[in-house]
Design a protein around this motif. Sequence first.
Motif, PDB file in Angstrom:
ATOM      1  N   LYS A 240       0.792  -1.505  -0.151  1.00  0.00           N
ATOM      2  CA  LYS A 240      -0.081  -0.376   0.187  1.00  0.00           C
ATOM      3  C   LYS A 240       1.088   1.521  -0.163  1.00  0.00           C
ATOM      4  CE  LYS A 240      -4.104  -2.180   2.157  1.00  0.00           C
ATOM      5  NZ  LYS A 240      -4.906  -1.841   1.399  1.00  0.00           N
ATOM      6  N   LEU A 241       0.188   2.301  -0.013  1.00  0.00           N
ATOM      7  CA  LEU A 241       0.900   3.684  -0.017  1.00  0.00           C
ATOM      8  C   LEU A 241       1.492   4.034   1.309  1.00  0.00           C
ATOM      9  CD1 LEU A 241      -1.108   5.886  -2.244  1.00  0.00           C
ATOM     10  CD2 LEU A 241       0.968   4.152  -2.950  1.00  0.00           C
ATOM     11  N   TYR A 242       1.128   3.634   2.100  1.00  0.00           N
ATOM     12  CA  TYR A 242       1.375   3.861   3.472  1.00  0.00           C
ATOM     13  C   TYR A 242       1.987   2.610   4.367  1.00  0.00           C
ATOM     14  CZ  TYR A 242       0.008   8.401   3.069  1.00  0.00           C
ATOM     15  OH  TYR A 242       0.182   9.897   2.369  1.00  0.00           O
ATOM     16  N   ALA A 243       2.332   2.548   4.687  1.00  0.00           N
ATOM     17  CA  ALA A 243       3.156   1.421   6.032  1.00  0.00           C
ATOM     18  C   ALA A 243       2.359   0.943   7.219  1.00  0.00           C
ATOM     19  CB  ALA A 243       4.639   1.112   6.340  1.00  0.00           C
ATOM     20  N   ARG A 244       2.212   0.109   7.494  1.00  0.00           N
ATOM     21  CA  ARG A 244       1.245  -1.058   8.444  1.00  0.00           C
ATOM     22  C   ARG A 244       0.245  -0.730   8.827  1.00  0.00           C
ATOM     23  NH1 ARG A 244       5.197   2.054  10.022  1.00  0.00           N
ATOM     24  NH2 ARG A 244       4.301   3.143  11.379  1.00  0.00           N
ATOM     25  N   SER A 272       4.995   3.634   2.727  1.00  0.00           N
ATOM     26  CA  SER A 272       5.798   3.058   2.562  1.00  0.00           C
ATOM     27  C   SER A 272       7.517   2.415   1.334  1.00  0.00           C
ATOM     28  CB  SER A 272       4.683   1.780   2.150  1.00  0.00           C
ATOM     29  OG  SER A 272       4.606   1.910   0.502  1.00  0.00           O
ATOM     30  N   ASP A 273       7.849   1.932   1.705  1.00  0.00           N
ATOM     31  CA  ASP A 273       8.844   1.690   0.596  1.00  0.00           C
ATOM     32  C   ASP A 273       8.474   1.222  -0.665  1.00  0.00           C
ATOM     33  OD1 ASP A 273      10.614   0.542   3.191  1.00  0.00           O
ATOM     34  OD2 ASP A 273      10.884  -0.934   3.228  1.00  0.00           O
ATOM     35  N   HIS A 274       7.095   0.654  -0.752  1.00  0.00           N
ATOM     36  CA  HIS A 274       6.638   1.342  -1.948  1.00  0.00           C
ATOM     37  C   HIS A 274       6.370   2.555  -3.130  1.00  0.00           C
ATOM     38  CE1 HIS A 274       4.403  -0.235  -5.755  1.00  0.00           C
ATOM     39  NE2 HIS A 274       3.374   0.534  -4.632  1.00  0.00           N
TER      40      HIS A 274
END
Length: 297
Positions: A240-244, A272-274
């Motif tokens: 996703k664009l944001y982690a966790r 996120s890393d992505h």
Amino acid sequence: MRTLIFSLVLLLSCHWINTPKVKNGHPKLELLSVHQLEKTDTLNFDFSGITQVGNSIYAVADKPWNTYLYSIRFTENSWSVDSAREMLTSERLDLEAIDQCDGNYYLANEFTGSINLLQSKSDNLVQLPINFEDYQLKPETWKNAGWEGLTVDCVNQVMYLVKERQPRNIISVDMKNWQILEQFDIPQHDSNDFSDVKFQNGFLYLLERNGNFVTKVDIKQKKVLQKYHYKHIASHPNGKLYAREKYGMAEALLLLDDEIWIGLDNNGHEVSDHAIKTYQMKGNSPVILKFKRPKDF
């Protein structure tokens, strides 16, 4: 004959290439650009609603300190907010939706369950006397499963309110007397929640957050006409664009003539890393995704 066969193969190949990829039978939206908020302080701006007035764009956020109507300014890859108007009220605010009609703004406060009016010449929020109790509805008890969307059919003076989940629900209200007209839902084949709604040209456009869909609905027949997904951007297999965060984050929907904007509320989570690698995002501020609006959608 060989020439005819080759021409048919070439024609079919071009059609296949130009046809948008489909997720669960629904075509995808074409991404135009990604814009991340430029933070100016340490407080979260949990983006929750957006509307357009002429050439100006206004937004609300859902934390108690977000007591302002914010104007939005864009740069090439980012956006920023200015406090356009302060909203005065004794209620604790958790604003989740906004729309406008004839110079007035209408807002949904999820924390108290109230629907409010911000008039053009006053900064005081006025609670609207909608007859929820006549339908055994208690929005003040819904909290995080409550209001997420609000939109106005200004010509016919009808407001549409969207309850998020458990159960999700669409409620239409006569703005001349603030009486509820009806309640309904659409089939839940692809998602289990709503997070925003817009009225345009006689249709409702619903943001189905956990399914990553924008859904066009025939109001009279309560029928889904078209549905496009943005899962390839907000819920990519690489992350996703944001982690966790396992749930959907889209909370703000805006329809332009040739674009669809979707705003994400990241709840202060880091990118996120992505997202860093693919879209050069950074930090923990929210994002607006701009998509090409499909023809006739």
